[in-house]
Design an enzyme around this catalytic site. Structure first.
Site, PDB file in Angstrom:
ATOM      1  CG  HIS A  47      -5.292  -2.702  -0.306  1.00 47.69           C
ATOM      2  ND1 HIS A  47      -4.606  -2.172  -1.376  1.00 47.69           N
ATOM      3  CD2 HIS A  47      -4.777  -2.079   0.791  1.00 47.69           C
ATOM      4  CE1 HIS A  47      -3.735  -1.280  -0.955  1.00 47.69           C
ATOM      5  NE2 HIS A  47      -3.814  -1.208   0.360  1.00 47.69           N
ATOM      6  CB  SER A  62      -0.956  -0.034   1.190  1.00 48.05           C
ATOM      7  OG  SER A  62      -1.992   0.890   1.029  1.00 48.05           O
ATOM      8  CG  ASP A  95      -6.225  -2.859  -4.155  1.00 46.71           C
ATOM      9  OD1 ASP A  95      -7.061  -2.074  -3.661  1.00 46.71           O
ATOM     10  OD2 ASP A  95      -5.020  -2.819  -3.863  1.00 46.71           O
TER      11      ASP A  95
END
Length: 633
Positions: free
Chosen positions: A610, A492, A578
């Site tokens: 994600h 991320s 995602d």
């Protein structure tokens, strides 16, 4: 400059005779504990253990009770009658629940019923997809029903195109009964489409079951209002952030008392994660990040008297307190974990300040392993600040040897890096494969004051990158670090960090791994779903040419603009579903690396978001992660 080095051993000690170490395969056999609560009589703790099955590609759950003072766990088939049902009204007449309700027509076959095979979707605003799901016109709604067969359940949000519980991760903590059983308090962001995508303004609403009327209880606050809970004496309490659009704002503890909202943590330099009232209603206990851990705190409730409000830290140690389960005879029942141990249930005695481990879901497994050592190191940053850095050393560590070393870049970007136990980014497993892990509490993390937490916003590629390099450079001075075998890994924002470091590291690192990382801030702005996040953290939109913060973010802090400096092998991992960091981010980065002739690999999970949640995919993730490190480091 003299360094401060604090060495702590794993919580259960290091067995000198243990030969085995944690492996990806073993990690995916561990039980994952979730507390449910205390039994109605207060004598037992009820909890769930989910155990992944790689063969079945799913997790199987069992439920248990165990005496509150420890003992033998007993499996139970049903827990609904064992613990207090928070969804039952105080008079026992009604029960709350939630389910999805079709409100909007967005599917082609909804709009044109004669075209039943059409798979078109039509949207007039943003929020057309969220996390890993496309909006099909259904919304979570709260219902109440009488506890007899003749009562029809009532939708308290009838025809409203809003969600309670909040998507994507909300549950029944988003709605509660008022103590008198005559009204329902619920959390909702009553905005639609584009307005929803750019705002964090959830409010607490009160629905009166007799008049069928609804009123906004927190209309004056523009940020998040969440986690409603009544005190034992009937005072509504909740968590509140002040600024609209800032999801990582200071989270304060608010009590509504005799018509006045009292902020119990206004003068405390931290942010609250979760809370529970003491049984007498005189104190609130809460969990918050502090100095690279998560600990239990308490704050007194003085009402409207002149008694000072005082926040006090209750627990200390190299572990994380993750959940407050309940109270019993001078003790608090908590969930706790550390970098070597997944979550277990403990009791903590307030007067003696002593711990007792209650559950032992994975104790037998860990007792047979050589465990990692964790060091809390204090590193001086380039601007003279003191930064906490966790250093995780391999089991049976030998300081006379040299070890390959990984810089771990945390996501969030405002997520705490503490003594947590992840089943994917698992430091114990990384160290057990022979790697030293360096995990800095760089700028942007809670637990070091509100300013430190906020300093990353609008500065993604600034001081925080110096923090990363300060951490790895400091640890690399140790004789046991192989300076020719350094890697950087993260997900991320951590994946963004890897992409950014790849353009500025000046050959420090020999390999990179980026999972669902942000690569191109401009295309990210055009495809991510929670636009408020980018508006706050980058200062605005890329087309705002007179916006200095935004222009700096999209030019100076954009990893894509430094690909000309890339020269290091990189593994890029991406979830196909995602929608927070959409698939194009990973594709753009991989294409750039390939066309530049850099050794690179693209690991795609088409059905994951994600995160990586399915057991077999999780094991593939682990195996590819370490396979790449073996090849390149």
């Amino acid at each position: 400059m003299k360094k401060l080095l604090i060495l702590t051993l794993g919580m259960m000690g290091l067995s000198a005779s243990a030969q085995d170490v944690m492996t990806p395969e073993l990690l995916w056999k561990l039980g994952r504990l979730t507390p449910i609560g205390l039994s109605k009589d207060g004598k037992n703790i009820v909890y769930k253990v989910a155990t992944p099955s790689v063969e079945e590609n799913k997790s199987n759950s069992k439920f248990y009770t165990i005496p509150i003072n420890g003992g033998i766990a007993t499996e139970v088939q049903d827990t609904k009658d064992l613990v207090k049902n928070k969804n039952l009204s105080s008079d026992g007449k009604y029960t709350l629940s939630h389910k999805e309700v079709k409100v909007d027509k967005v599917l082609g076959k909804d709009l044109y019923p004669e075209l039943k095979k059409a798979d078109a979707q039509v949207y007039d605003g943003l929020n057309y997809r969220h996390w890993d799901t496309w909006n099909d016109g259904t919304y979570n709604h709260v219902f109440f029903a009488g506890n007899n067969d003749n009562t029809v359940s009532t939708d308290i949000m009838k025809d409203e195109a809003f969600d309670t519980p909040q998507k994507p991760h909300g549950g029944d903590e988003d709605y509660i009964w008022a103590p008198d059983g005559k009204s329902i308090i619920y959390v909702c962001k009553k905005k639609s489409g584009t307005a929803y995508a750019i705002s964090t303004n959830t409010d607490l609403y009160e629905y009166n079951i007799e008049t069928k009327s609804t009123k906004n209880l927190t209309e004056g606050n523009l940020g998040y209002d969440t986690h409603p809970l009544f005190s034992p004496t009937g005072n509504l309490t909740w968590l509140q952030m002040k600024r609209d659009g800032y999801e990582a704002d200071k989270n304060d503890l608010i009590v509504r008392f005799k018509g006045t909202d009292i902020n119990l943590t206004a003068g405390w330099d931290g942010t609250v994660e979760s809370f529970k009232w003491s049984e007498d209603g005189k104190k609130v206990f809460f969990i918050a990040a502090v100095a690279g851990t998560k600990q239990l705190f308490e704050v007194n409730f003085p009402g409207l008297t002149k008694i000072a409000v005082t926040v006090k830290q209750i627990t200390t140690g190299d572990f994380d307190v993750t959940e407050i389960i309940g109270f019993s005879e001078g003790k608090v029942i908590l969930a706790r974990n550390d970098m070597n141990h997944a979550s277990e249930i403990y009791s903590y005695e307030f007067k003696k300040k002593t711990w007792q481990q209650i559950t032992n879901v994975n104790t037998d497994v860990y007792s047979k392993l050589a465990l990692s050592k964790t060091e809390k190191r204090i590193v001086t940053t380039t601007d003279g600040k003191k930064m906490v850095v966790w250093v995780i050393l391999p089991p049976n560590f030998d300081k006379t040897k040299k070890y390959p070393t990984l810089l771990y870049c945390q996501g969030g970007p405002q997520s705490a890096l503490t003594q947590y136990y992840s089943f994917r980014w698992n430091f114990q497993t990384m160290a057990a494969q022979g790697y030293i892990v360096v995990a800095p509490n760089r700028r942007g993390m809670p637990g070091h004051g509100v300013k430190w937490n906020e300093d990353i916003s609008k500065d993604w590629g600034g001081q925080v990158m110096d923090d990363y390099l300060s951490a790895i450079d400091d640890v690399a001075k140790e004789s046991y670090v192989d300076k020719t075998r350094l890697g950087a890994v993260g997900a991320s924002y951590g994946g963004y960090s890897v992409f950014y470091l790849a353009g500025i590291h000046k050959n420090r690192f020999k390999t990179f791994i980026s999972h669902c990382g942000v690569f191109n801030l401009q295309s990210m702005y055009g495809t991510t779903e929670e636009v408020f996040f980018n508006n706050f953290d980058h200062g605005g939109a890329y087309w705002e040419k007179d916006n200095a913060d935004a222009q700096k973010a999209y030019s100076q802090f954009n990893p894509i603009n430094m690909v000309n400096n890339w020269n290091t092998p990189i593994l890029i991992i991406q979830g196909g579903k995602d929608y927070r960091v959409p698939i194009g981010q990973g594709q753009e980065a991989f294409q750039a690396a390939q066309l530049k002739g850099i050794k690179s690999r693209f690991l795609l999970f088409p059905e994951e978001n994600h995160w990586v949640l399915k057991p077999q995919n999780g094991l593939v993730w682990q195996r590819e992660f370490f396979k790449w490190l073996k090849e390149t480091l």
